[in-house]
Design a protein around this motif. Structure first.
Motif, mmCIF file in Angstrom:
data_model
loop_
_atom_site.group_PDB
_atom_site.id
_atom_site.type_symbol
_atom_site.label_atom_id
_atom_site.label_comp_id
_atom_site.label_asym_id
_atom_site.label_seq_id
_atom_site.Cartn_x
_atom_site.Cartn_y
_atom_site.Cartn_z
ATOM 1 N N LEU A 69 -32.171 -65.547 -13.776
ATOM 2 C CA LEU A 69 -33.289 -65.313 -14.687
ATOM 3 C C LEU A 69 -32.880 -65.561 -16.135
ATOM 4 O O LEU A 69 -33.680 -66.062 -16.941
ATOM 5 C CB LEU A 69 -33.810 -63.887 -14.515
ATOM 6 C CG LEU A 69 -34.557 -63.619 -13.205
ATOM 7 C CD1 LEU A 69 -34.885 -62.145 -13.059
ATOM 8 C CD2 LEU A 69 -35.831 -64.454 -13.132
ATOM 9 N N LEU A 70 -31.645 -65.227 -16.477
ATOM 10 C CA LEU A 70 -31.155 -65.555 -17.817
ATOM 11 C C LEU A 70 -31.137 -67.067 -18.027
ATOM 12 O O LEU A 70 -31.495 -67.565 -19.106
ATOM 13 C CB LEU A 70 -29.758 -64.979 -18.023
ATOM 14 C CG LEU A 70 -29.659 -63.496 -18.377
ATOM 15 C CD1 LEU A 70 -28.198 -63.101 -18.535
ATOM 16 C CD2 LEU A 70 -30.436 -63.174 -19.652
ATOM 17 N N GLY A 97 -42.880 -69.650 -17.350
ATOM 18 C CA GLY A 97 -43.722 -70.815 -17.611
ATOM 19 C C GLY A 97 -43.896 -71.673 -16.367
ATOM 20 O O GLY A 97 -44.227 -71.165 -15.290
ATOM 21 N N PRO A 98 -43.635 -72.988 -16.484
ATOM 22 C CA PRO A 98 -43.779 -73.874 -15.321
ATOM 23 C C PRO A 98 -42.829 -73.524 -14.172
ATOM 24 O O PRO A 98 -43.062 -73.940 -13.034
ATOM 25 C CB PRO A 98 -43.452 -75.259 -15.897
ATOM 26 C CG PRO A 98 -43.657 -75.130 -17.368
ATOM 27 C CD PRO A 98 -43.299 -73.734 -17.708
ATOM 28 N N GLY A 99 -41.770 -72.788 -14.491
ATOM 29 C CA GLY A 99 -40.811 -72.417 -13.441
ATOM 30 C C GLY A 99 -41.072 -71.058 -12.834
ATOM 31 O O GLY A 99 -40.168 -70.472 -12.212
ATOM 32 N N ARG A 138 -36.404 -71.539 -23.485
ATOM 33 C CA ARG A 138 -36.275 -71.551 -24.948
ATOM 34 C C ARG A 138 -35.774 -72.907 -25.446
ATOM 35 O O ARG A 138 -36.217 -73.396 -26.480
ATOM 36 C CB ARG A 138 -35.311 -70.428 -25.375
ATOM 37 C CG ARG A 138 -35.902 -69.037 -25.280
ATOM 38 C CD ARG A 138 -34.951 -67.997 -25.829
ATOM 39 N NE ARG A 138 -35.569 -66.682 -25.833
ATOM 40 C CZ ARG A 138 -34.959 -65.581 -26.259
ATOM 41 N NH1 ARG A 138 -33.711 -65.659 -26.715
ATOM 42 N NH2 ARG A 138 -35.575 -64.414 -26.242
ATOM 43 N N SER A 139 -34.844 -73.496 -24.684
ATOM 44 C CA SER A 139 -34.311 -74.799 -25.084
ATOM 45 C C SER A 139 -35.410 -75.846 -25.060
ATOM 46 O O SER A 139 -35.495 -76.714 -25.949
ATOM 47 C CB SER A 139 -33.172 -75.198 -24.150
ATOM 48 O OG SER A 139 -32.694 -76.481 -24.456
ATOM 49 N N ALA A 140 -36.276 -75.780 -24.055
ATOM 50 C CA ALA A 140 -37.366 -76.752 -23.951
ATOM 51 C C ALA A 140 -38.353 -76.607 -25.100
ATOM 52 O O ALA A 140 -38.880 -77.580 -25.628
ATOM 53 C CB ALA A 140 -38.078 -76.569 -22.610
ATOM 54 N N ARG A 141 -38.582 -75.360 -25.518
ATOM 55 C CA ARG A 141 -39.533 -75.122 -26.614
ATOM 56 C C ARG A 141 -38.989 -75.614 -27.956
ATOM 57 O O ARG A 141 -39.737 -76.042 -28.821
ATOM 58 C CB ARG A 141 -39.838 -73.628 -26.703
ATOM 59 C CG ARG A 141 -40.780 -73.134 -25.616
ATOM 60 C CD ARG A 141 -40.970 -71.648 -25.718
ATOM 61 N NE ARG A 141 -41.976 -71.152 -24.781
ATOM 62 C CZ ARG A 141 -42.269 -69.868 -24.627
ATOM 63 N NH1 ARG A 141 -41.626 -68.951 -25.337
ATOM 64 N NH2 ARG A 141 -43.192 -69.507 -23.752
#
Length: 497
Positions: free
Chosen positions: A483-484, A118-120, A491-494
Protein backbone atom coordinates in the motif's frame (compact mmCIF):
# COMPACT_ATOMS: atom_id res chain seq x y z
CA UNK A 1 -15.69 3.41 -18.59
CA UNK A 2 -15.15 -0.23 -17.79
CA UNK A 3 -18.35 -2.26 -17.68
CA UNK A 4 -18.18 -4.84 -14.94
CA UNK A 5 -19.78 -8.22 -14.81
CA UNK A 6 -21.50 -7.56 -11.49
CA UNK A 7 -22.61 -4.07 -12.45
CA UNK A 8 -24.33 -5.45 -15.53
CA UNK A 9 -26.09 -8.11 -13.45
CA UNK A 10 -27.23 -5.83 -10.62
CA UNK A 11 -27.07 -2.13 -11.40
CA UNK A 12 -29.60 -2.14 -14.23
CA UNK A 13 -32.25 -3.34 -11.83
CA UNK A 14 -31.28 -2.03 -8.39
CA UNK A 15 -30.63 1.42 -6.90
CA UNK A 16 -27.03 1.87 -5.79
CA UNK A 17 -27.81 1.75 -2.08
CA UNK A 18 -29.91 -1.38 -2.38
CA UNK A 19 -27.19 -3.07 -4.47
CA UNK A 20 -24.57 -2.39 -1.79
CA UNK A 21 -26.93 -3.37 1.02
CA UNK A 22 -27.93 -6.68 -0.51
CA UNK A 23 -24.30 -7.50 -1.24
CA UNK A 24 -23.33 -6.87 2.37
CA UNK A 25 -26.14 -9.07 3.62
CA UNK A 26 -25.12 -11.82 1.18
CA UNK A 27 -21.56 -11.79 2.52
CA UNK A 28 -22.88 -12.08 6.09
CA UNK A 29 -24.96 -15.11 5.14
CA UNK A 30 -21.95 -16.76 3.48
CA UNK A 31 -20.02 -16.48 6.76
CA UNK A 32 -22.62 -18.57 8.56
CA UNK A 33 -21.50 -22.10 9.47
CA UNK A 34 -22.48 -24.72 6.86
CA UNK A 35 -22.81 -22.08 4.13
CA UNK A 36 -20.62 -22.28 0.98
CA UNK A 37 -18.07 -19.71 2.12
CA UNK A 38 -16.04 -20.24 -1.03
CA UNK A 39 -18.61 -17.96 -2.71
CA UNK A 40 -17.73 -15.03 -0.43
CA UNK A 41 -15.75 -13.21 -3.19
CA UNK A 42 -18.97 -12.74 -5.19
CA UNK A 43 -20.72 -10.15 -2.98
CA UNK A 44 -17.36 -8.55 -2.21
CA UNK A 45 -16.79 -8.18 -5.94
CA UNK A 46 -19.92 -6.03 -6.13
CA UNK A 47 -18.47 -3.72 -3.47
CA UNK A 48 -15.03 -3.62 -5.10
CA UNK A 49 -16.60 -2.79 -8.44
CA UNK A 50 -18.59 0.09 -6.97
CA UNK A 51 -15.57 1.44 -5.11
CA UNK A 52 -13.40 1.33 -8.24
CA UNK A 53 -16.07 3.20 -10.23
CA UNK A 54 -16.98 5.74 -7.54
CA UNK A 55 -16.49 9.40 -8.40
CA UNK A 56 -14.63 10.24 -5.20
CA UNK A 57 -14.24 9.72 -1.48
CA UNK A 58 -17.79 10.69 -0.55
CA UNK A 59 -19.49 8.22 -2.86
CA UNK A 60 -16.96 5.53 -1.95
CA UNK A 61 -17.66 6.09 1.75
CA UNK A 62 -21.41 5.90 1.12
CA UNK A 63 -21.18 2.62 -0.79
CA UNK A 64 -18.74 1.05 1.69
CA UNK A 65 -20.79 2.14 4.71
CA UNK A 66 -24.05 0.81 3.23
CA UNK A 67 -22.39 -2.50 2.45
CA UNK A 68 -20.76 -2.75 5.89
CA UNK A 69 -23.84 -1.69 7.85
CA UNK A 70 -25.93 -4.30 6.06
CA UNK A 71 -23.23 -6.92 6.69
CA UNK A 72 -22.95 -6.24 10.42
CA UNK A 73 -26.71 -5.93 10.87
CA UNK A 74 -27.06 -9.52 9.65
CA UNK A 75 -23.78 -10.87 11.06
CA UNK A 76 -24.42 -9.46 14.54
CA UNK A 77 -28.20 -9.89 14.58
CA UNK A 78 -27.84 -11.99 17.75
CA UNK A 79 -26.14 -9.20 19.72
CA UNK A 80 -29.07 -6.90 20.69
CA UNK A 81 -31.22 -9.88 21.66
CA UNK A 82 -28.57 -11.50 23.82
CA UNK A 83 -27.73 -8.20 25.52
CA UNK A 84 -31.40 -7.51 26.18
CA UNK A 85 -31.58 -10.84 28.02
CA UNK A 86 -28.64 -9.83 30.23
CA UNK A 87 -29.06 -6.06 30.57
CA UNK A 88 -32.74 -5.52 29.82
CA UNK A 89 -34.40 -3.70 26.91
CA UNK A 90 -32.28 -0.56 27.33
CA UNK A 91 -29.09 -2.62 27.17
CA UNK A 92 -30.28 -4.35 24.00
CA UNK A 93 -31.21 -1.03 22.41
CA UNK A 94 -27.84 0.52 23.22
CA UNK A 95 -26.09 -2.47 21.66
CA UNK A 96 -27.56 -1.48 18.29
CA UNK A 97 -25.02 1.36 18.30
CA UNK A 98 -22.31 -1.25 17.75
CA UNK A 99 -23.58 -1.81 14.20
CA UNK A 100 -22.77 1.61 12.66
CA UNK A 101 -19.56 1.77 14.70
CA UNK A 102 -18.42 -1.57 13.31
CA UNK A 103 -19.49 -0.49 9.81
CA UNK A 104 -17.25 2.57 10.02
CA UNK A 105 -14.22 0.38 10.78
CA UNK A 106 -14.68 -1.04 7.26
CA UNK A 107 -16.07 1.96 5.43
CA UNK A 108 -13.49 4.59 6.33
CA UNK A 109 -10.37 2.54 5.41
CA UNK A 110 -11.98 1.33 2.17
CA UNK A 111 -12.96 4.85 1.14
CA UNK A 112 -9.42 6.06 1.92
CA UNK A 113 -8.08 3.24 -0.24
CA UNK A 114 -10.22 4.53 -3.12
CA UNK A 115 -8.81 8.02 -2.66
CA UNK A 116 -5.21 6.82 -2.43
CA UNK A 117 -5.44 4.07 -5.04
CA UNK A 118 -7.12 5.94 -7.85
CA UNK A 119 -6.96 3.77 -11.00
CA UNK A 120 -5.21 1.09 -8.96
CA UNK A 121 -8.04 0.74 -6.46
CA UNK A 122 -8.92 -2.84 -7.37
CA UNK A 123 -5.32 -3.89 -6.89
CA UNK A 124 -4.96 -2.02 -3.60
CA UNK A 125 -8.21 -3.17 -1.98
CA UNK A 126 -7.16 -6.73 -0.99
CA UNK A 127 -4.10 -5.41 0.85
CA UNK A 128 -6.20 -2.68 2.47
CA UNK A 129 -8.55 -5.37 3.79
CA UNK A 130 -5.63 -7.12 5.49
CA UNK A 131 -4.51 -3.89 7.09
CA UNK A 132 -7.93 -2.81 8.29
CA UNK A 133 -8.64 -6.24 9.80
CA UNK A 134 -5.33 -6.03 11.69
CA UNK A 135 -6.33 -2.61 13.00
CA UNK A 136 -9.62 -4.09 14.22
CA UNK A 137 -7.66 -6.42 16.53
CA UNK A 138 -5.90 -3.57 18.34
CA UNK A 139 -6.77 -0.79 20.74
CA UNK A 140 -9.43 -0.38 23.44
CA UNK A 141 -12.28 -1.12 21.01
CA UNK A 142 -10.75 -4.23 19.42
CA UNK A 143 -13.54 -6.26 17.81
CA UNK A 144 -12.34 -8.49 14.94
CA UNK A 145 -15.71 -10.18 14.34
CA UNK A 146 -16.50 -10.76 10.67
CA UNK A 147 -13.12 -10.85 8.92
CA UNK A 148 -13.74 -12.11 5.34
CA UNK A 149 -11.07 -14.80 5.64
CA UNK A 150 -13.22 -16.78 8.09
CA UNK A 151 -15.58 -17.58 5.22
CA UNK A 152 -13.03 -20.23 4.18
CA UNK A 153 -12.97 -22.04 7.54
CA UNK A 154 -14.85 -25.08 6.21
CA UNK A 155 -13.02 -25.24 2.88
CA UNK A 156 -9.70 -26.90 1.94
CA UNK A 157 -8.27 -23.40 1.42
CA UNK A 158 -8.42 -22.86 5.19
CA UNK A 159 -5.17 -24.84 5.44
CA UNK A 160 -3.38 -21.78 4.09
CA UNK A 161 -3.80 -20.31 7.58
CA UNK A 162 -0.86 -22.48 8.65
CA UNK A 163 1.21 -20.51 6.16
CA UNK A 164 0.02 -16.95 6.78
CA UNK A 165 -2.78 -16.95 9.34
CA UNK A 166 -6.30 -15.67 8.82
CA UNK A 167 -4.73 -12.61 7.14
CA UNK A 168 -3.74 -14.81 4.20
CA UNK A 169 -7.29 -16.14 3.96
CA UNK A 170 -8.66 -12.60 3.94
CA UNK A 171 -6.17 -11.63 1.25
CA UNK A 172 -7.20 -14.64 -0.83
CA UNK A 173 -10.94 -13.87 -0.59
CA UNK A 174 -10.60 -10.16 -1.30
CA UNK A 175 -8.07 -10.66 -4.10
CA UNK A 176 -10.55 -12.98 -5.78
CA UNK A 177 -13.21 -10.28 -5.36
CA UNK A 178 -11.01 -7.70 -7.08
CA UNK A 179 -10.28 -10.06 -9.97
CA UNK A 180 -13.98 -10.80 -10.39
CA UNK A 181 -14.79 -7.09 -10.24
CA UNK A 182 -12.42 -6.50 -13.17
CA UNK A 183 -13.51 -9.39 -15.35
CA UNK A 184 -15.19 -7.04 -17.82
CA UNK A 185 -11.95 -5.26 -18.64
CA UNK A 186 -9.59 -5.74 -21.55
CA UNK A 187 -7.40 -8.11 -19.55
CA UNK A 188 -10.20 -10.45 -18.60
CA UNK A 189 -8.29 -13.60 -19.58
CA UNK A 190 -5.13 -12.65 -17.69
CA UNK A 191 -7.13 -11.79 -14.56
CA UNK A 192 -8.99 -15.09 -14.70
CA UNK A 193 -5.72 -17.02 -15.09
CA UNK A 194 -4.18 -15.21 -12.11
CA UNK A 195 -7.21 -16.04 -9.96
CA UNK A 196 -7.14 -19.68 -11.08
CA UNK A 197 -3.41 -19.94 -10.37
CA UNK A 198 -3.70 -18.44 -6.89
CA UNK A 199 -6.60 -20.65 -5.82
CA UNK A 200 -4.96 -23.72 -7.34
CA UNK A 201 -1.79 -23.00 -5.38
CA UNK A 202 -3.90 -22.72 -2.25
CA UNK A 203 -5.50 -26.10 -2.87
CA UNK A 204 -2.10 -27.63 -3.59
CA UNK A 205 -0.77 -26.34 -0.27
CA UNK A 206 -3.82 -27.75 1.49
CA UNK A 207 -3.14 -31.15 -0.02
CA UNK A 208 0.66 -31.36 -0.01
CA UNK A 209 2.00 -28.57 2.19
CA UNK A 210 0.30 -29.60 5.44
CA UNK A 211 0.63 -32.82 7.37
CA UNK A 212 -2.16 -35.18 8.24
CA UNK A 213 -3.56 -34.70 11.73
CA UNK A 214 -1.74 -36.90 14.27
CA UNK A 215 -3.54 -39.68 16.07
CA UNK A 216 -5.86 -38.56 18.86
CA UNK A 217 -4.56 -41.15 21.31
CA UNK A 218 -5.17 -39.36 24.61
CA UNK A 219 -8.29 -38.67 26.63
CA UNK A 220 -9.47 -35.38 28.07
CA UNK A 221 -12.58 -34.58 30.06
CA UNK A 222 -14.49 -31.46 29.03
CA UNK A 223 -17.01 -30.34 31.64
CA UNK A 224 -20.05 -28.31 30.61
CA UNK A 225 -21.89 -27.04 33.68
CA UNK A 226 -24.69 -25.18 31.84
CA UNK A 227 -25.19 -22.67 34.65
CA UNK A 228 -27.41 -19.72 33.76
CA UNK A 229 -25.20 -16.60 33.55
CA UNK A 230 -27.99 -14.54 35.13
CA UNK A 231 -27.77 -16.78 38.21
CA UNK A 232 -24.02 -16.12 38.33
CA UNK A 233 -24.65 -12.39 38.02
CA UNK A 234 -26.88 -12.41 41.10
CA UNK A 235 -24.06 -13.85 43.24
CA UNK A 236 -21.61 -16.73 43.08
CA UNK A 237 -22.11 -19.75 45.35
CA UNK A 238 -20.27 -22.96 46.15
CA UNK A 239 -23.18 -24.88 44.61
CA UNK A 240 -21.62 -24.05 41.21
CA UNK A 241 -18.39 -25.69 42.30
CA UNK A 242 -20.31 -28.76 43.44
CA UNK A 243 -21.87 -29.11 39.98
CA UNK A 244 -18.45 -29.23 38.34
CA UNK A 245 -16.94 -31.54 40.95
CA UNK A 246 -19.83 -34.02 40.62
CA UNK A 247 -19.69 -34.07 36.82
CA UNK A 248 -15.93 -34.53 36.88
CA UNK A 249 -16.06 -37.42 39.33
CA UNK A 250 -18.66 -39.17 37.19
CA UNK A 251 -16.50 -38.84 34.06
CA UNK A 252 -13.36 -40.06 35.86
CA UNK A 253 -15.20 -43.08 37.22
CA UNK A 254 -15.03 -44.51 33.68
CA UNK A 255 -11.25 -44.27 33.54
CA UNK A 256 -8.30 -41.91 33.86
CA UNK A 257 -7.76 -38.78 31.77
CA UNK A 258 -4.71 -36.80 30.74
CA UNK A 259 -6.41 -33.51 31.61
CA UNK A 260 -9.76 -32.13 32.78
CA UNK A 261 -10.93 -28.77 31.43
CA UNK A 262 -13.55 -26.59 33.11
CA UNK A 263 -14.89 -23.49 31.33
CA UNK A 264 -14.39 -19.80 32.01
CA UNK A 265 -15.51 -18.69 35.52
CA UNK A 266 -16.49 -22.26 36.40
CA UNK A 267 -15.34 -21.91 40.00
CA UNK A 268 -16.82 -19.10 42.12
CA UNK A 269 -13.54 -18.81 44.05
CA UNK A 270 -9.86 -18.75 43.01
CA UNK A 271 -8.24 -22.15 42.66
CA UNK A 272 -5.77 -21.07 45.32
CA UNK A 273 -8.60 -20.79 47.88
CA UNK A 274 -8.61 -23.72 50.34
CA UNK A 275 -12.31 -24.39 49.66
CA UNK A 276 -11.44 -25.09 46.04
CA UNK A 277 -7.91 -26.40 46.35
CA UNK A 278 -8.86 -29.31 48.63
CA UNK A 279 -11.62 -30.79 46.42
CA UNK A 280 -9.47 -30.35 43.31
CA UNK A 281 -6.58 -32.21 44.89
CA UNK A 282 -8.88 -35.12 45.74
CA UNK A 283 -9.82 -35.48 42.06
CA UNK A 284 -6.19 -36.48 41.46
CA UNK A 285 -6.03 -35.38 37.82
CA UNK A 286 -4.30 -32.51 35.96
CA UNK A 287 -6.78 -29.69 35.38
CA UNK A 288 -7.35 -26.35 33.71
CA UNK A 289 -10.17 -24.22 35.02
CA UNK A 290 -11.61 -20.74 34.89
CA UNK A 291 -12.02 -18.83 38.15
CA UNK A 292 -11.66 -15.33 39.59
CA UNK A 293 -8.16 -13.97 40.03
CA UNK A 294 -6.60 -13.99 43.47
CA UNK A 295 -5.10 -10.47 43.40
CA UNK A 296 -6.65 -8.55 46.32
CA UNK A 297 -8.67 -5.50 45.36
CA UNK A 298 -8.76 -6.29 41.63
CA UNK A 299 -11.33 -7.95 39.39
CA UNK A 300 -9.54 -10.49 37.21
CA UNK A 301 -10.86 -13.24 34.96
CA UNK A 302 -8.30 -16.02 35.24
CA UNK A 303 -7.31 -19.49 34.10
CA UNK A 304 -5.56 -21.81 36.56
CA UNK A 305 -3.48 -24.90 36.03
CA UNK A 306 -3.83 -27.48 38.81
CA UNK A 307 -1.88 -30.69 39.34
CA UNK A 308 -1.98 -31.49 43.06
CA UNK A 309 -1.34 -27.77 43.51
CA UNK A 310 -1.80 -24.58 41.51
CA UNK A 311 0.80 -24.81 38.75
CA UNK A 312 0.08 -21.43 37.16
CA UNK A 313 -2.39 -18.62 36.65
CA UNK A 314 -3.05 -16.53 33.57
CA UNK A 315 -5.32 -13.50 33.68
CA UNK A 316 -7.45 -12.66 30.67
CA UNK A 317 -5.40 -10.24 28.60
CA UNK A 318 -7.93 -9.04 26.02
CA UNK A 319 -11.14 -7.89 27.69
CA UNK A 320 -14.49 -7.51 25.93
CA UNK A 321 -15.18 -3.79 25.29
CA UNK A 322 -18.19 -2.60 27.32
CA UNK A 323 -18.58 -6.12 28.71
CA UNK A 324 -15.53 -6.57 30.92
CA UNK A 325 -14.17 -3.07 30.75
CA UNK A 326 -15.29 0.44 29.87
CA UNK A 327 -13.04 1.86 27.14
CA UNK A 328 -11.65 5.34 27.85
CA UNK A 329 -13.35 5.36 31.26
CA UNK A 330 -11.10 8.16 32.48
CA UNK A 331 -12.37 10.46 29.73
CA UNK A 332 -15.96 9.22 29.37
CA UNK A 333 -16.76 8.60 33.03
CA UNK A 334 -19.39 11.38 33.01
CA UNK A 335 -21.31 9.34 30.41
CA UNK A 336 -20.80 5.92 31.93
CA UNK A 337 -22.03 6.79 35.43
CA UNK A 338 -25.65 7.71 34.56
CA UNK A 339 -25.79 4.96 31.93
CA UNK A 340 -24.73 2.27 34.41
CA UNK A 341 -27.26 3.58 36.90
CA UNK A 342 -29.98 3.29 34.24
CA UNK A 343 -28.96 -0.31 33.57
CA UNK A 344 -29.08 -1.17 37.27
CA UNK A 345 -25.30 -1.60 37.47
CA UNK A 346 -24.15 1.28 39.69
CA UNK A 347 -21.31 -0.73 41.21
CA UNK A 348 -19.82 -1.95 37.92
CA UNK A 349 -16.03 -2.24 37.99
CA UNK A 350 -13.87 -2.86 34.93
CA UNK A 351 -11.71 -5.95 35.12
CA UNK A 352 -7.94 -5.66 35.24
CA UNK A 353 -6.30 -7.11 32.10
CA UNK A 354 -3.50 -9.62 32.44
CA UNK A 355 0.01 -8.86 31.27
CA UNK A 356 1.77 -12.23 31.14
CA UNK A 357 1.53 -15.38 29.05
CA UNK A 358 1.57 -18.68 30.93
CA UNK A 359 2.15 -22.03 29.27
CA UNK A 360 0.67 -24.47 31.77
CA UNK A 361 2.75 -27.62 32.55
CA UNK A 362 0.43 -30.58 33.18
CA UNK A 363 2.51 -33.77 33.04
CA UNK A 364 4.01 -33.83 29.56
CA UNK A 365 1.33 -31.42 28.31
CA UNK A 366 2.19 -27.79 27.75
CA UNK A 367 -1.14 -25.99 27.39
CA UNK A 368 -1.56 -22.53 25.90
CA UNK A 369 -4.86 -21.14 27.17
CA UNK A 370 -7.17 -18.53 25.67
CA UNK A 371 -9.99 -17.22 27.83
CA UNK A 372 -13.17 -16.79 25.76
CA UNK A 373 -12.80 -13.60 23.65
CA UNK A 374 -9.04 -14.12 23.38
CA UNK A 375 -9.57 -17.02 20.98
CA UNK A 376 -10.34 -14.63 18.10
CA UNK A 377 -6.88 -13.01 18.31
CA UNK A 378 -4.32 -15.05 16.31
CA UNK A 379 -1.28 -13.50 17.94
CA UNK A 380 -2.09 -14.90 21.39
CA UNK A 381 -2.19 -18.55 20.28
CA UNK A 382 0.92 -18.05 18.14
CA UNK A 383 2.70 -16.58 21.16
CA UNK A 384 1.74 -19.58 23.32
CA UNK A 385 2.98 -22.13 20.77
CA UNK A 386 6.16 -20.13 20.27
CA UNK A 387 6.69 -20.44 24.04
CA UNK A 388 6.40 -24.23 23.88
CA UNK A 389 2.69 -25.09 24.01
CA UNK A 390 1.91 -28.48 22.44
CA UNK A 391 -1.84 -28.09 23.02
CA UNK A 392 -4.30 -25.20 22.77
CA UNK A 393 -7.17 -24.83 25.22
CA UNK A 394 -10.08 -22.38 25.09
CA UNK A 395 -12.21 -21.91 28.18
CA UNK A 396 -15.34 -19.89 27.51
CA UNK A 397 -18.75 -18.85 28.73
CA UNK A 398 -20.86 -18.34 25.63
CA UNK A 399 -24.15 -18.68 27.51
CA UNK A 400 -24.74 -14.93 27.26
CA UNK A 401 -24.81 -15.27 23.46
CA UNK A 402 -28.16 -17.00 23.78
CA UNK A 403 -29.24 -19.38 21.03
CA UNK A 404 -28.28 -17.11 18.13
CA UNK A 405 -25.28 -17.39 15.85
CA UNK A 406 -22.86 -15.59 18.19
CA UNK A 407 -21.50 -18.72 19.83
CA UNK A 408 -21.20 -20.47 16.46
CA UNK A 409 -19.23 -17.55 15.01
CA UNK A 410 -16.98 -17.53 18.07
CA UNK A 411 -16.28 -21.23 17.65
CA UNK A 412 -15.73 -20.92 13.90
CA UNK A 413 -13.06 -18.25 14.39
CA UNK A 414 -11.35 -20.21 17.15
CA UNK A 415 -11.02 -23.26 14.91
CA UNK A 416 -8.65 -21.32 12.65
CA UNK A 417 -6.23 -20.97 15.60
CA UNK A 418 -5.74 -24.75 15.47
CA UNK A 419 -4.81 -24.57 11.76
CA UNK A 420 -2.51 -21.57 12.21
CA UNK A 421 -0.51 -23.26 14.96
CA UNK A 422 -0.79 -26.94 13.99
CA UNK A 423 -2.18 -27.88 17.42
CA UNK A 424 -5.14 -29.79 18.79
CA UNK A 425 -7.60 -27.45 20.46
CA UNK A 426 -9.73 -28.40 23.46
CA UNK A 427 -12.68 -26.10 24.09
CA UNK A 428 -14.86 -26.11 27.21
CA UNK A 429 -17.86 -23.77 27.34
CA UNK A 430 -20.33 -23.20 30.15
CA UNK A 431 -23.24 -24.24 27.96
CA UNK A 432 -21.13 -24.95 24.84
CA UNK A 433 -19.61 -24.88 22.41
CA UNK A 434 -17.52 -27.65 24.02
CA UNK A 435 -15.46 -29.43 21.38
CA UNK A 436 -12.19 -30.90 20.15
CA UNK A 437 -10.61 -29.50 16.99
CA UNK A 438 -7.67 -31.18 15.27
CA UNK A 439 -4.67 -29.33 13.73
CA UNK A 440 -6.44 -29.16 10.36
CA UNK A 441 -9.43 -27.38 11.87
CA UNK A 442 -11.70 -30.43 11.71
CA UNK A 443 -14.15 -30.98 14.56
CA UNK A 444 -13.29 -34.31 16.20
CA UNK A 445 -15.96 -34.00 18.88
CA UNK A 446 -18.71 -31.54 19.70
CA UNK A 447 -21.11 -31.62 22.65
CA UNK A 448 -24.76 -30.58 22.40
CA UNK A 449 -25.29 -26.98 23.49
CA UNK A 450 -27.09 -26.41 26.76
CA UNK A 451 -26.55 -29.92 28.07
CA UNK A 452 -25.12 -30.34 31.58
CA UNK A 453 -22.55 -33.12 31.32
CA UNK A 454 -18.89 -34.12 31.29
CA UNK A 455 -17.46 -35.65 28.12
CA UNK A 456 -14.55 -38.00 27.67
CA UNK A 457 -12.97 -36.92 24.40
CA UNK A 458 -9.94 -37.89 22.28
CA UNK A 459 -7.06 -35.51 21.51
CA UNK A 460 -3.38 -35.54 20.62
CA UNK A 461 -0.30 -33.39 21.03
CA UNK A 462 2.07 -32.05 18.37
CA UNK A 463 5.40 -30.27 18.27
CA UNK A 464 5.37 -29.17 14.61
CA UNK A 465 6.16 -25.50 14.03
CA UNK A 466 4.02 -24.06 11.25
CA UNK A 467 5.28 -21.26 8.98
CA UNK A 468 2.78 -18.93 10.65
CA UNK A 469 4.19 -19.64 14.10
CA UNK A 470 7.73 -19.28 12.79
CA UNK A 471 7.26 -16.10 10.76
CA UNK A 472 4.21 -14.42 12.27
CA UNK A 473 1.77 -12.25 10.34
CA UNK A 474 4.08 -11.61 7.39
CA UNK A 475 1.02 -11.02 5.19
CA UNK A 476 0.34 -7.86 7.18
CA UNK A 477 3.88 -6.59 6.56
CA UNK A 478 3.65 -7.33 2.84
CA UNK A 479 0.26 -5.60 2.63
CA UNK A 480 1.52 -2.49 4.40
CA UNK A 481 4.55 -2.29 2.12
CA UNK A 482 2.42 -2.76 -1.00
CA UNK A 483 0.00 0.00 0.00
CA UNK A 484 2.92 2.34 0.62
CA UNK A 485 4.18 1.51 -2.86
CA UNK A 486 0.77 2.25 -4.38
CA UNK A 487 0.66 5.57 -2.55
CA UNK A 488 4.18 6.52 -3.71
CA UNK A 489 3.39 5.59 -7.32
CA UNK A 490 0.19 7.61 -7.18
CA UNK A 491 2.01 10.69 -5.90
CA UNK A 492 4.77 10.23 -8.46
CA UNK A 493 2.21 10.08 -11.26
CA UNK A 494 0.53 13.27 -10.06
CA UNK A 495 3.81 15.18 -9.86
CA UNK A 496 5.18 13.85 -13.15
CA UNK A 497 5.62 15.87 -16.36
Amino acid sequence: MTHHLFSQAWAARLPAGLESGLSGAALALLLLPAMPGVLAPLPLAVLHSRLARSEGGRSALRDAFTFALSFFTVHLAWLPTSMADVLGPLGGLLTVLVLPAAALTWAVPLALTRLAGGPGTLLALPFAWVLLEALRTTGPLAFPWGAPGYALTDTPLAQLASLGGVSLLTLLVTFAASVLAGLGGRRRGAAALILLAVWSAGLLWARLGTRAAPEASRTAVLVQGAIDPRVKARGRTLEELDVYLTLTRQALSSGPAAVVVWPETASPLPASDARVRGPLRRLNVPMLLGAPGDVPGEVRNSAYGFDERVTGRQDKRVLVPFGERLPLAGVLGFLYTPLLNSLGMPGYTSATPGKRLSVFPLGDLRAGVSICYESVFPGLSRQAVGAGANLLVVISNDAWFGRGQGAEQHFQMGRVRAIETGRFLLRAGNDGVSAVVDPRGQVVFRAPRGERAAYRVPFGVTSTVTPFVRSGDWVLGVSFAFLLLVLCCRRSARSGP
